[in-house]
Design a protein around this motif. Sequence first.
Motif, short mmCIF file in Angstrom:
data_model
loop_
_atom_site.label_atom_id
_atom_site.label_comp_id
_atom_site.label_asym_id
_atom_site.label_seq_id
_atom_site.Cartn_x
_atom_site.Cartn_y
_atom_site.Cartn_z
N CYS A 1 -4.62 -7.90 -2.06
CA CYS A 1 -4.62 -8.86 -3.16
C CYS A 1 -4.02 -10.18 -2.68
CB CYS A 1 -3.83 -8.32 -4.34
SG CYS A 1 -3.62 -9.48 -5.70
N LEU B 1 -4.70 -4.49 -10.69
CA LEU B 1 -4.32 -3.14 -11.11
C LEU B 1 -4.71 -2.85 -12.55
CD1 LEU B 1 -0.81 -2.91 -9.40
CD2 LEU B 1 -2.91 -1.70 -8.74
N LEU C 1 2.60 -1.45 -6.89
CA LEU C 1 2.46 -2.76 -6.27
C LEU C 1 3.52 -2.90 -5.19
CD1 LEU C 1 1.24 -5.66 -6.22
CD2 LEU C 1 3.04 -6.30 -7.84
N ALA D 1 -1.76 -1.70 -4.96
CA ALA D 1 -2.13 -3.05 -4.53
C ALA D 1 -1.08 -3.56 -3.55
CB ALA D 1 -2.24 -3.98 -5.73
N VAL E 1 6.86 -1.02 -9.04
CA VAL E 1 6.93 -2.29 -8.33
C VAL E 1 7.95 -2.14 -7.21
CG1 VAL E 1 7.49 -4.74 -8.48
CG2 VAL E 1 6.33 -3.61 -10.39
N HIS F 1 0.05 3.40 -11.20
CA HIS F 1 -0.23 2.21 -10.43
C HIS F 1 1.01 1.83 -9.63
CE1 HIS F 1 -2.87 2.06 -13.97
NE2 HIS F 1 -3.73 1.39 -13.23
N ALA G 1 5.62 -9.67 -11.58
CA ALA G 1 4.74 -8.54 -11.87
C ALA G 1 5.38 -7.63 -12.91
CB ALA G 1 4.42 -7.77 -10.60
N ALA H 1 -1.73 -9.86 -9.84
CA ALA H 1 -1.91 -8.52 -9.29
C ALA H 1 -1.92 -7.48 -10.41
CB ALA H 1 -0.79 -8.20 -8.30
N VAL H 2 -1.14 -7.72 -11.45
CA VAL H 2 -1.10 -6.80 -12.59
C VAL H 2 -2.33 -6.98 -13.48
CG1 VAL H 2 0.15 -6.21 -14.71
CG2 VAL H 2 1.41 -6.61 -12.59
N THR I 1 5.32 -5.34 -2.57
CA THR I 1 5.54 -6.74 -2.24
C THR I 1 6.25 -6.90 -0.90
OG1 THR I 1 7.74 -6.96 -3.27
CG2 THR I 1 5.80 -7.20 -4.71
#
Length: 350
Positions: free
Chosen positions: A292, A177, A243, A266, A187, A241, A197, A172-173, A245
């Motif tokens: 993703c 992204l 992410l 993401a 994160v 950015h 990540a 994902a990183v 989870t």
Amino acid sequence: MKISALLSRGSAPGELVDAELDEPRPDEVVVRIEAVGVCHTDLATRSTLGNRPAVLGHEGCGIVERVGSSVTSLRTGERVVISYASCGSCDQCRGGHPAYCGWATALNASGRRLDGSPTIRIGGEPVYGAFFGQSSFATAAVADARSCVPVVDVPPEVAAPFGCGFLTGAGAVLNVLRPGPGDRLLVIGAGGVGSAAMLTALSEDVEVVVAEPVAARRELAVRCGASAVASLDDPLPPVTHALDTTGRPELIGRALTLLRPRGELALVGLGPAEVALDVRTLLLRGLVVRGCVEGDAEPSVLVPELLQRHRQGRLPVDRLVTTYALGDFDRAVADQRAGLVVKPVLLPDR
């Protein structure tokens, strides 16, 4: 082939049972499992299947014991990580995006091979198997040779989660992204995926902020070089950015408010099917929200790269792993849910 397997039935405790593993087809191998990670997807699938008997597990690592007649890419005695299954011939696979394979659901979540044949029987009766093309909560698994990635000098308990969880976070990183030096990544959730990540972004000289309610996981993030907060309501700097989870709608919405203009979010966490988003905010600030799967990774390419970073000391994922015996599955799950461990890994031979 006689094996021992962890049988799941809904919320009932896992049970180690004797099972029969099917013979490998020409394009398959039999892998003696040395280690297998526990992933949230295993738990979600166990719940979805209800009382249907199943052998799950999809982060296997072990030694190739048998190879099918047409397999030339692997040899017996070789240690491999088993990742998700893909057909290798559809447009997405040929384009380098096998996580979006046109046959992904049938190959990874049907409980059978594509032709409907089972891979595992218990008491002579077929059970749900071939999970992610492997079902590695067992002492051995049948897998498509295409899904197996050779590993050399990495302990199996460290290598196993690269089959899915670590692959998802790192991919994902690196693949989705793609932050670089000077960027700041948020994160959300510091379980196995989020922590992988975090470590991957740090290896790219990216500033990382981790949002995680469990104090021990925040402390680990800080020791690794990130900053950490308990909640997205804590004071946070703007990020380039993000992410998620967790799959939690309220956290996804909040993350969007923290992004700088033209920032990217993401999503890798499974949650409710619908999330309300402020389209005006997306439009006027040029934000990107991207799904993703499996880190959009080709395992045969990314897994060796990540393991090399680990050997170099740039990706210390061993700090995330806690090992358990295969029969201690329920204790491992309980410890993970309590935040006592980040990534539980089961050892069938313990």
